[in-house]
Design a protein around this motif. Sequence first.
Motif, PDB file in Angstrom:
ATOM      1  N   GLY A  51      19.749 166.132  61.141  1.00 27.45           N
ATOM      2  CA  GLY A  51      20.267 166.247  62.205  1.00 27.45           C
ATOM      3  C   GLY A  51      22.003 166.343  61.998  1.00 27.45           C
ATOM      4  O   GLY A  51      22.251 166.981  60.714  1.00 27.45           O
ATOM      5  N   HIS A  52      22.786 166.231  63.147  1.00 26.92           N
ATOM      6  CA  HIS A  52      24.157 166.374  63.007  1.00 26.92           C
ATOM      7  C   HIS A  52      24.614 165.597  64.061  1.00 26.92           C
ATOM      8  O   HIS A  52      24.046 165.472  65.128  1.00 26.92           O
ATOM      9  CB  HIS A  52      24.650 167.654  63.016  1.00 26.92           C
ATOM     10  CG  HIS A  52      24.396 168.721  64.401  1.00 26.92           C
ATOM     11  ND1 HIS A  52      23.056 169.079  64.422  1.00 26.92           N
ATOM     12  CD2 HIS A  52      24.788 168.683  65.451  1.00 26.92           C
ATOM     13  CE1 HIS A  52      22.819 169.741  65.670  1.00 26.92           C
ATOM     14  NE2 HIS A  52      24.236 169.305  66.546  1.00 26.92           N
ATOM     15  N   ASN A  57      32.314 160.930  65.745  1.00 19.94           N
ATOM     16  CA  ASN A  57      31.353 159.942  65.683  1.00 19.94           C
ATOM     17  C   ASN A  57      31.524 159.011  64.229  1.00 19.94           C
ATOM     18  O   ASN A  57      31.346 159.630  63.171  1.00 19.94           O
ATOM     19  CB  ASN A  57      29.955 160.333  65.777  1.00 19.94           C
ATOM     20  CG  ASN A  57      28.926 159.350  65.826  1.00 19.94           C
ATOM     21  OD1 ASN A  57      29.264 157.929  65.524  1.00 19.94           O
ATOM     22  ND2 ASN A  57      27.697 159.396  66.464  1.00 19.94           N
ATOM     23  N   PRO A  58      31.896 157.699  64.400  1.00 18.61           N
ATOM     24  CA  PRO A  58      32.280 156.991  63.021  1.00 18.61           C
ATOM     25  C   PRO A  58      30.975 156.875  62.455  1.00 18.61           C
ATOM     26  O   PRO A  58      30.976 156.387  61.222  1.00 18.61           O
ATOM     27  CB  PRO A  58      32.639 155.568  63.683  1.00 18.61           C
ATOM     28  CG  PRO A  58      32.323 155.549  65.028  1.00 18.61           C
ATOM     29  CD  PRO A  58      32.154 156.918  65.620  1.00 18.61           C
ATOM     30  N   LEU A  59      29.418 157.065  62.948  1.00 18.94           N
ATOM     31  CA  LEU A  59      28.581 156.936  62.106  1.00 18.94           C
ATOM     32  C   LEU A  59      28.504 157.494  60.784  1.00 18.94           C
ATOM     33  O   LEU A  59      28.103 157.031  59.782  1.00 18.94           O
ATOM     34  CB  LEU A  59      27.386 157.748  62.909  1.00 18.94           C
ATOM     35  CG  LEU A  59      25.943 157.872  62.170  1.00 18.94           C
ATOM     36  CD1 LEU A  59      25.420 156.440  62.075  1.00 18.94           C
ATOM     37  CD2 LEU A  59      25.140 158.762  62.972  1.00 18.94           C
ATOM     38  N   TRP A  60      29.161 158.686  60.651  1.00 23.67           N
ATOM     39  CA  TRP A  60      29.177 159.215  59.226  1.00 23.67           C
ATOM     40  C   TRP A  60      30.202 159.136  58.192  1.00 23.67           C
ATOM     41  O   TRP A  60      30.176 159.181  57.112  1.00 23.67           O
ATOM     42  CB  TRP A  60      29.291 160.909  59.179  1.00 23.67           C
ATOM     43  CG  TRP A  60      30.658 161.419  59.853  1.00 23.67           C
ATOM     44  CD1 TRP A  60      30.969 161.413  61.078  1.00 23.67           C
ATOM     45  CD2 TRP A  60      31.676 161.767  59.121  1.00 23.67           C
ATOM     46  NE1 TRP A  60      32.186 161.845  61.169  1.00 23.67           N
ATOM     47  CE2 TRP A  60      32.798 162.107  59.827  1.00 23.67           C
ATOM     48  CE3 TRP A  60      31.971 162.107  57.659  1.00 23.67           C
ATOM     49  CZ2 TRP A  60      33.990 162.651  59.325  1.00 23.67           C
ATOM     50  CZ3 TRP A  60      33.230 162.533  57.243  1.00 23.67           C
ATOM     51  CH2 TRP A  60      33.960 162.745  58.065  1.00 23.67           C
ATOM     52  N   GLN A  61      31.034 158.164  58.753  1.00 24.92           N
ATOM     53  CA  GLN A  61      32.325 157.816  57.747  1.00 24.92           C
ATOM     54  C   GLN A  61      32.009 156.694  56.982  1.00 24.92           C
ATOM     55  O   GLN A  61      31.015 155.773  56.977  1.00 24.92           O
ATOM     56  CB  GLN A  61      33.528 157.310  58.747  1.00 24.92           C
ATOM     57  CG  GLN A  61      34.203 158.486  59.515  1.00 24.92           C
ATOM     58  CD  GLN A  61      34.908 157.987  60.793  1.00 24.92           C
ATOM     59  OE1 GLN A  61      35.398 156.624  60.617  1.00 24.92           O
ATOM     60  NE2 GLN A  61      35.422 158.877  61.492  1.00 24.92           N
ATOM     61  N   VAL A 111      25.100 161.648  54.137  1.00 19.07           N
ATOM     62  CA  VAL A 111      26.115 162.544  54.915  1.00 19.07           C
ATOM     63  C   VAL A 111      25.971 163.823  54.448  1.00 19.07           C
ATOM     64  O   VAL A 111      26.194 163.650  53.121  1.00 19.07           O
ATOM     65  CB  VAL A 111      27.426 162.060  55.323  1.00 19.07           C
ATOM     66  CG1 VAL A 111      28.354 162.903  55.924  1.00 19.07           C
ATOM     67  CG2 VAL A 111      27.249 160.437  56.055  1.00 19.07           C
ATOM     68  N   ILE A 112      26.087 165.135  54.997  1.00 18.61           N
ATOM     69  CA  ILE A 112      26.225 166.246  54.336  1.00 18.61           C
ATOM     70  C   ILE A 112      27.355 167.158  55.210  1.00 18.61           C
ATOM     71  O   ILE A 112      27.018 167.702  56.301  1.00 18.61           O
ATOM     72  CB  ILE A 112      24.832 167.050  54.649  1.00 18.61           C
ATOM     73  CG1 ILE A 112      23.793 166.250  53.725  1.00 18.61           C
ATOM     74  CG2 ILE A 112      25.018 168.385  53.897  1.00 18.61           C
ATOM     75  CD1 ILE A 112      22.292 166.960  53.953  1.00 18.61           C
ATOM     76  N   LEU A 151      30.915 174.523  64.132  1.00 17.74           N
ATOM     77  CA  LEU A 151      30.490 173.889  63.130  1.00 17.74           C
ATOM     78  C   LEU A 151      31.508 172.797  62.395  1.00 17.74           C
ATOM     79  O   LEU A 151      31.195 171.878  61.949  1.00 17.74           O
ATOM     80  CB  LEU A 151      29.937 174.814  61.937  1.00 17.74           C
ATOM     81  CG  LEU A 151      28.915 175.728  62.198  1.00 17.74           C
ATOM     82  CD1 LEU A 151      28.818 176.943  61.174  1.00 17.74           C
ATOM     83  CD2 LEU A 151      27.698 174.998  62.254  1.00 17.74           C
ATOM     84  N   GLY A 152      32.559 173.208  62.711  1.00 16.05           N
ATOM     85  CA  GLY A 152      33.764 172.463  61.996  1.00 16.05           C
ATOM     86  C   GLY A 152      33.662 170.961  62.656  1.00 16.05           C
ATOM     87  O   GLY A 152      34.536 170.065  62.337  1.00 16.05           O
ATOM     88  N   ALA A 153      33.240 170.967  64.140  1.00 11.75           N
ATOM     89  CA  ALA A 153      33.505 169.815  64.887  1.00 11.75           C
ATOM     90  C   ALA A 153      32.166 168.587  64.676  1.00 11.75           C
ATOM     91  O   ALA A 153      32.071 167.622  65.293  1.00 11.75           O
ATOM     92  CB  ALA A 153      33.356 170.157  66.313  1.00 11.75           C
ATOM     93  N   VAL A 154      31.357 169.054  63.567  1.00 16.35           N
ATOM     94  CA  VAL A 154      30.071 168.233  63.505  1.00 16.35           C
ATOM     95  C   VAL A 154      29.965 167.950  62.082  1.00 16.35           C
ATOM     96  O   VAL A 154      30.407 168.629  61.125  1.00 16.35           O
ATOM     97  CB  VAL A 154      28.765 168.827  64.275  1.00 16.35           C
ATOM     98  CG1 VAL A 154      28.867 168.932  65.699  1.00 16.35           C
ATOM     99  CG2 VAL A 154      28.473 170.238  63.559  1.00 16.35           C
ATOM    100  N   VAL A 155      29.039 166.871  61.738  1.00 12.22           N
ATOM    101  CA  VAL A 155      28.666 166.708  60.298  1.00 12.22           C
ATOM    102  C   VAL A 155      27.376 166.468  60.288  1.00 12.22           C
ATOM    103  O   VAL A 155      26.594 166.122  61.067  1.00 12.22           O
ATOM    104  CB  VAL A 155      29.543 165.240  59.931  1.00 12.22           C
ATOM    105  CG1 VAL A 155      29.122 165.063  58.544  1.00 12.22           C
ATOM    106  CG2 VAL A 155      30.959 165.421  60.080  1.00 12.22           C
TER     107      VAL A 155
END
Length: 202
Positions: A51-52, A57-61, A111-112, A151-155
């Motif tokens: 997913g993304h 969202n601090p989830l990916w940090q 994280v990707i 695309l630049g706004a998501v991880v």
Amino acid sequence: MYVPRHFAEDDVAEMHALMRANPLATLVTHGPDGLNANHIPLLLAGGRLQGHVARANPLWQAGTVAGEVLVVFQGDDSYISPSGYATKAEHGKVVPTWNYAAVHAYGELRVIDDPRWIFAQISALTATNEAALPQPWAVTDAPADYIEKMLGAVVGIEITITRLLGKWKVSQNQPAVNQASLIAALEKAGDPMAGLIRARQQ
């Protein structure tokens, strides 16, 4: 999740089917600030969930997620009234309950942050959910520069599934006469729970 033996679902294919049919999952993580839950559409790809999330969202940090994560997929659910039980008229010893089907997926999150991977993931997720529409929309239908900006706004995120826990609480603990009367009542109301009860009828 508490799973009495008669409500347990061990068939991986059955669990995968529920996950695919209900892709909006609740991702539960634990980090420095305690428990956190995010509601994210996830695509099952082999033994992984992809997913993304928003870059904001601090989830990916780094350091936000520690250890194992839990992903909850919720299928059909229905309030079950005692009025639906045939034995209500016989002895009245019936109470209401809630029927439901759910899958808990456990695993490790990575994280990707790769635009090509994210583009492929979003394209696959979109294609899956647009497939039944008369005129399916594709990511490539939007201007390329706009998609590049989005695309630049998501991880990207990917969870490797280490175990699955399934629970189909669909009246297996009721006598056959109550299962039959519930199926009739739910079918009359157009409730899909009738089919789940029938599939696991004694």
